[in-house]
Enzyme design. Structure first.
Site, PDB file in Angstrom:
ATOM      1  CD  GLU A   5      60.071   8.718  69.863  1.00 47.77           C
ATOM      2  OE1 GLU A   5      59.018   8.551  69.496  1.00 47.77           O
ATOM      3  OE2 GLU A   5      60.036   9.328  70.880  1.00 47.77           O
ATOM      4  CE  LYS A  33      55.137  10.671  72.834  1.00 46.67           C
ATOM      5  NZ  LYS A  33      55.138   9.798  71.618  1.00 46.67           N
TER       6      LYS A  33
END
Length: 208
Positions: A43, A133
């Site tokens: 990411e 997350k």
């Protein structure tokens, strides 16, 4: 779409690289190091136009290996077109915003929303998201993961924020499916500590 994508993407290696505001040269160095030890996905948080340049470069390099890169810190619908154009294959948010999450999926970008409370987990599940997350993981701790899995056993947590090679296994043992790490990939000693969760077979896996 989101569940199937992440289930496949994280099937073999429970580690994601995350490189926030490191600049183009250092981000590329960290990304290459992570790929070389078997990390298959990463990411790049995007907060300004410079981050978009980094995202595009990392996504291009990943594509040459048959791998994907996602865009993080997605907090508005307006960001989605820009990160998609830069090559992002998925998006990650620090919190849960139903509009942003739905818009990302509608654009063909699987999405991982951020959560830090039971209420946020429940809202994300109600919206159809099971890959979440856990942020900031350092503050939440492995015990939080373990406790939340009681009422929400279907959740697949990605521990992000302050996770280190020393603490990564404790999050996985608590039930996280994935841990996200960054600067550890610039240090051979730190990489060695990840040996138990970065199997040699993963590093040897040919690109898709």
């Amino acid at each position: 779409m989101t569940d199937a994508y992440f289930q496949s993407t994280f099937a073999d290696v429970p580690v994601m690289g995350i490189f926030r505001r490191q600049g183009l040269e250092r981000t590329m160095q960290l990304a290459e190091a992570a790929w070389d030890v078997g990390v298959r996905i990463m990411e790049v948080p995007v907060m300004d136009s410079e981050d978009l340049v980094v995202l595009r470069a990392v996504a291009d390099a990943a594509r040459d290996r048959g791998l994907d890169v996602g865009a993080g810190t997605i907090v508005s619908v307006e960001q989605l077109d820009a990160v998609a154009a830069a090559g992002a294959a998925f998006t990650v948010a620090p919190g849960f915003d139903a509009e942003v999450a739905a818009a990302s999926v509608a654009r063909g970008l699987p999405h991982i929303p951020g959560v830090a409370t039971g209420s946020e987990v429940q809202a994300a599940l109600r919206a159809g998201f099971t890959w979440l997350k856990a942020f900031p993981a350092e503050r939440l701790g492995p015990a939080w993961i373990r406790h939340l899995h009681g009422p929400f056993p279907q959740v697949r947590f990605v521990a992000t924020g302050g996770v280190t090679p020393e603490t990564a296994q404790s999050f996985l043992d608590a039930g996280c499916r994935v841990v996200a790490l960054g600067s550890a990939f610039d240090n051979e000693e730190q990489i060695a500590k990840l040996g138990a969760i970065l199997p040699r077979s993963a590093a040897a896996t040919p690109p898709r």
